[in-house]
Design an enzyme around this catalytic site. Sequence first.
Site: not given
Length: 316
Positions: A37, A105
Site C-alpha cells: 500500500h 485501488e
Amino acid sequence: MRIGYFLSCEEYTPAELLQQAAAAERAGFDALWISDHFHPWNDEQGQSPFVWSVIGALSQVCSLPVTTAVTCPTVRTHPAVIAQAAATSSVMLGGRFVLGVGTGEALNEHVLGDPWPSLDVRLEMLEEAVALMRKLWEGGFVTHRGRHYRTDTARIYTLPDEPPPIYMSAFGPKALDVAGRIADGFINTSDDADMVATFKKDSGGKPAQGGYKVAWADSVDEGVDHAHRIWSNAGLPGELAQVLPSPRHFEQASQLVTRESTAESVVAGPEVEAHVEQLRSYLAAGYDEVYVANMGPNHAAMIEAYGRDVLPEIRG
C-alpha cells in the site's frame, strides 16, 4: 496444504512486521503474505511502509516464502520497476517469492495524479504489464511500445534462477477470466469455493491462495472492538474499496458499518475452535494455501496460540 501468516503493512511498523515474521516462522507457519500500500485504509491503522524495503529485510530475519498480496503494477509504479523489484526480492529470498498482482485501488494508485481507469481498462493494463514483466525476466534488452506502457532498451541484470510466479487477485467474473488466462495462481480473500473451482478449471488446475483477518484478544468483545476500530472499512460493500481515493473517504464511509456487522463478519477472541473452523472453511473451499492476519495489538499472542493450538489441530 500450506498455512501462512499475513503481514499487514497498513497497521504495523516495519520493525513490528519483522518481529511478526520471525515469530510466525518459530510458531510453525509455512509462508508469508505481505500487503503493498501507499496509504492505509484509515488513519487508525496508521502505517504504510514501502513493501520492497520490508521484503528485503524479511529475507534476513526468516526463511519463509513471501507473496505480495497484492501489488498493482500498472498506475503508481511502472511494470518495469516492479519487474526489477520482484526479481531482486526473489534473489534475496532464494527463489521463495511469488509476485501477487491485482488491478489495485484508487486509494493507493491516484497519488501521482493519474486518472483512475475503469475496471475493463485496468484489467487490460494488468494483462499488458504481466506480459512485459515476464519478457523483462528473460534477461535481454526489451523495447516495448504497447497501448499502456513503453520501455526503451530496458534490461534487468539481477535475476533469479527462475522467474517469479505471478498470482493474480480476482473478486469478480471479469477479473477471474483474466486470471484464468494469464496467472500462475489465484489470490482471494473469501472462502468462495465456486471462484476457486472456476479458476482451477480455467487455468488447468493452478494453485490458489486465500487469506483473511482475525482479531485475537482475551474476549470476543475486546477482539470485535479492535476489528471495528481499526478495520471497519472491511465491511464496505461493492466496489467502494476500489474507487474511494483517500483514508478520509474510507473513514467517512465506514461510519455506515455497524459494530454488529463487524462482529458477524470476523472471528474474534481466544476461542481456538472458532479460529480452527474458519481456517477449515478456507481449506474446504479448495485453497492450496491459506494466510491469516491479526487485527489489533495482540499479534504476538495470536501467533503463539496458532502455533500451539490451531495449526496442530488443522494438520492433525
